[in-house]
Design an enzyme around this catalytic site. Structure first.
Site, mmCIF file in Angstrom:
data_model
loop_
_atom_site.group_PDB
_atom_site.id
_atom_site.type_symbol
_atom_site.label_atom_id
_atom_site.label_comp_id
_atom_site.label_asym_id
_atom_site.label_seq_id
_atom_site.Cartn_x
_atom_site.Cartn_y
_atom_site.Cartn_z
ATOM 1 N N TYR A 17 -14.601 -8.747 2.772
ATOM 2 C CA TYR A 17 -13.472 -8.025 3.417
ATOM 3 C C TYR A 17 -13.844 -7.340 4.843
ATOM 4 O O TYR A 17 -14.912 -6.709 4.918
ATOM 5 C CB TYR A 17 -12.898 -6.960 2.671
ATOM 6 C CG TYR A 17 -12.260 -7.543 1.336
ATOM 7 C CD1 TYR A 17 -11.736 -8.744 1.270
ATOM 8 C CD2 TYR A 17 -11.929 -6.664 0.496
ATOM 9 C CE1 TYR A 17 -11.107 -9.196 0.193
ATOM 10 C CE2 TYR A 17 -11.319 -7.077 -0.764
ATOM 11 C CZ TYR A 17 -10.777 -8.635 -0.964
ATOM 12 O OH TYR A 17 -10.398 -8.821 -2.092
ATOM 13 N N SER A 31 -2.367 -7.541 -5.328
ATOM 14 C CA SER A 31 -1.143 -7.905 -4.556
ATOM 15 C C SER A 31 -0.021 -7.710 -5.302
ATOM 16 O O SER A 31 0.874 -8.434 -5.568
ATOM 17 C CB SER A 31 -1.158 -9.483 -3.860
ATOM 18 O OG SER A 31 -2.111 -9.358 -3.314
HETATM 19 N N1 LIG Z 1 -9.572 -10.776 -5.567
HETATM 20 C C1 LIG Z 1 -8.949 -11.295 -4.387
HETATM 21 O O1 LIG Z 1 -9.026 -12.567 -3.984
HETATM 22 C C2 LIG Z 1 -7.967 -10.653 -3.784
HETATM 23 C C3 LIG Z 1 -6.854 -10.982 -3.106
HETATM 24 C C4 LIG Z 1 -5.931 -10.338 -2.525
HETATM 25 C C5 LIG Z 1 -5.968 -8.842 -2.640
HETATM 26 N N2 LIG Z 1 -7.060 -8.111 -3.244
HETATM 27 C C6 LIG Z 1 -7.417 -6.930 -3.519
HETATM 28 O O2 LIG Z 1 -6.117 -6.271 -3.725
HETATM 29 C C7 LIG Z 1 -5.799 -5.452 -2.638
HETATM 30 C C8 LIG Z 1 -4.261 -5.300 -2.564
HETATM 31 O O3 LIG Z 1 -4.039 -6.603 -2.041
HETATM 32 P P1 LIG Z 1 -2.513 -6.609 -1.099
HETATM 33 O O4 LIG Z 1 -2.976 -5.853 0.088
HETATM 34 O O5 LIG Z 1 -2.043 -8.103 -1.021
HETATM 35 O O6 LIG Z 1 -1.445 -5.517 -1.601
HETATM 36 P P2 LIG Z 1 0.127 -5.462 -1.886
HETATM 37 O O7 LIG Z 1 0.520 -4.221 -2.438
HETATM 38 O O8 LIG Z 1 0.665 -6.616 -2.450
HETATM 39 O O9 LIG Z 1 0.512 -5.660 -0.337
HETATM 40 C C9 LIG Z 1 0.246 -4.639 0.682
HETATM 41 C C10 LIG Z 1 1.062 -4.791 1.944
HETATM 42 O O10 LIG Z 1 2.347 -4.452 1.583
HETATM 43 C C11 LIG Z 1 2.979 -3.572 2.571
HETATM 44 N N3 LIG Z 1 3.185 -2.244 1.930
HETATM 45 C C12 LIG Z 1 2.523 -1.565 1.037
HETATM 46 N N4 LIG Z 1 3.088 -0.427 0.935
HETATM 47 C C13 LIG Z 1 4.261 -0.478 1.516
HETATM 48 C C14 LIG Z 1 5.356 0.681 1.577
HETATM 49 N N5 LIG Z 1 5.563 1.617 0.767
HETATM 50 N N6 LIG Z 1 6.174 0.087 2.549
HETATM 51 C C15 LIG Z 1 6.382 -0.894 3.100
HETATM 52 N N7 LIG Z 1 5.452 -1.779 2.786
HETATM 53 C C16 LIG Z 1 4.247 -1.873 2.135
HETATM 54 C C17 LIG Z 1 1.957 -3.557 3.615
HETATM 55 O O11 LIG Z 1 2.163 -4.473 4.642
HETATM 56 P P3 LIG Z 1 1.915 -3.940 6.134
HETATM 57 O O12 LIG Z 1 0.479 -4.064 6.381
HETATM 58 O O13 LIG Z 1 2.726 -5.072 6.875
HETATM 59 O O14 LIG Z 1 2.398 -2.630 6.460
HETATM 60 C C18 LIG Z 1 0.607 -3.866 2.794
HETATM 61 O O15 LIG Z 1 -0.391 -4.401 3.956
HETATM 62 C C19 LIG Z 1 -6.685 -6.053 -1.433
HETATM 63 O O16 LIG Z 1 -6.821 -4.934 -0.523
HETATM 64 C C20 LIG Z 1 -7.962 -6.235 -2.083
HETATM 65 O O17 LIG Z 1 -8.685 -5.100 -2.529
HETATM 66 C C21 LIG Z 1 -7.998 -9.207 -3.901
#
Ligand SMILES: NC(=O)c1ccc[n+]([C@@H]2O[C@H](COP(=O)([O-])OP(=O)(O)OC[C@H]3O[C@@H](n4cnc5c(N)ncnc54)[C@H](OP(=O)(O)O)[C@@H]3O)[C@@H](O)[C@H]2O)c1
Length: 332
Positions: free
Chosen positions: A50, A201
């Site tokens: 990351y 996610s």
């Molecule tokens: N193991 C793996 O392969 C893998 C894969 C994916 C993720 N992960 C882990 O899981 C973590 C989270 O994943 P994710 O970022 O995909 O999580 P997510 O919660 O599904 O998506 C986060 C995105 O949603 C939006 N968001 C979040 N809160 C919000 C709110 N209150 N209002 C409006 N928009 C909101 C934001 O978009 P904007 O940025 O556009 O504001 C943010 O970047 C990652 O950082 C990583 O540590 C692991």
């Protein structure tokens, strides 16, 4: 009083990304840690990969803001760079990645050390031995597996049992109200083996904010190079129908879509208290809002019923599960 829900982790895959300039700023990143501290959250998820456009910058940023010294447990994943995971779980690669993570983070021990994704070039025996070595050296509290297909996870555990290696106790995979695949076979397998499931996610990378469905995604991650793979996965009529059904149920109640998605995964999904929810946010105020939303507790029954209907529809379409194919991940 705080309600019981799975353990909350904060995911830092956007820290240090060139797509989110604010998150290259130490002061702003520090504000995220303040929000986590105020919310009583102690678990951080990162990876040597990351952010995908600048491998290692998330761990470097966590080192710069002294997250470990501030009391956070840092859970990380063995490096795979680019879109080719071949060889990434060899003995040498695991040693090098874990040592580098510890040094960069300024930590003497990791929480969970995960295999980030499958490595079809290294014998599974060597992978299991390599992760066992890190555990036996006391460099991590737990071994985790992320994104392995179920058959491979089964073989991995068989090898650990045969050879006496430490077994993984955590699996990290994608799970949210439209991505329900893990409920079918993976979760029952994890339960049978005493493994926790850490769900990443929970908002589908932002899809469950409803912005893509409503045509208001411009300027969000879904329209950037960093989040385009989520848009590719979720931009399908059946998922937009699911979001529209959710919106019809929650708008009269004044519940935001992100709030509904997070409260559902926290209180109504197949997750249990020992499992985890890995939140994502690129703005500290979103993180604060998400933590507060989760503390609102279970959703009204009519919303839960609508999500159950969505689950049945998605199930009939194959579960809405996504295999994480390295080639589909964001560019370096
Ligand atoms: N193991 C793996 O392969 C893998 C894969 C994916 C993720 N992960 C882990 O899981 C973590 C989270 O994943 P994710 O970022 O995909 O999580 P997510 O919660 O599904 O998506 C986060 C995105 O949603 C939006 N968001 C979040 N809160 C919000 C709110 N209150 N209002 C409006 N928009 C909101 C934001 O978009 P904007 O940025 O556009 O504001 C943010 O970047 C990652 O950082 C990583 O540590 C692991």
């Amino acid at each position: 009083m705080s309600q019981k829900h799975p353990i909350i982790f904060f995911g830092t895959s956007t820290f240090g990304s060139s797509h989110v300039p604010a998150l290259q700023d130490k002061t702003i990143v520090s504000q995220f840690l303040d929000v986590l501290h105020d919310g009583g959250i102690t678990q951080i998820d990162t990876a040597a990969r990351y952010p995908p456009d600048n491998h290692g910058a998330s761990e470097r940023m966590l080192g710069r803001v002294k997250a470990h010294a501030r009391g956070f447990t840092i859970n990380t994943k063995v490096l795979f760079a680019g879109n080719n995971s071949a060889g990434t779980l060899s003995r040498e690669a695991v040693r090098k990645s874990a040592a580098n993570s510890l040094e960069t983070l300024g930590a003497d021990k990791l929480g969970i050390l995960y295999a980030h994704t499958s490595d079809n070039a290294t014998p599974l025996e060597e992978q299991a031995e390599a992760l066992n070595e890190q555990y036996q050296k006391g460099l991590c509290e737990k071994i985790g597996i992320s994104n392995f297909p179920l058959d491979m996870l089964k073989s991995f555990i068989d090898i650990c049992e045969e050879k006496g290696y430490v077994k993984p106790t955590v699996y990290q995979g994608q799970y949210n109200l439209v991505c329900r695949g893990p409920e079918k076979k993976l979760l029952p397998f994890l339960r049978a083996h005493g493994m926790a499931f850490n769900a990443y996610s929970p908002l589908g990378g932002g899809f469950l904010t409803g912005n893509l469905t409503k045509g208001t995604a411009e300027g969000t991650r879904l329209t950037s190079a960093y989040g385009a793979h989520f848009a590719r996965w979720y931009d399908r009529p059946e998922f937009h129908d699911a979001v529209r059904a959710l919106l019809r149920a929650i708008e009269p109640l004044g519940i935001r879509p992100s709030e509904a998605a997070l409260r559902w995964v926290a209180y109504h999904s197949a997750l249990r208290e020992a499992d985890g929810i890995i939140l994502g946010a690129t703005k500290a105020e979103h993180l604060r809002q998400n933590l507060a939303d989760i503390e609102k507790g279970p959703l009204p029954q009519e919303v839960v019923d609508v999500v159950a209907d969505i689950g049945r529809t998605i199930d009939a379409l194959g579960g809405g599960d996504f295999e994480v194919v390295p080639a589909n991940l964001p560019p370096r």
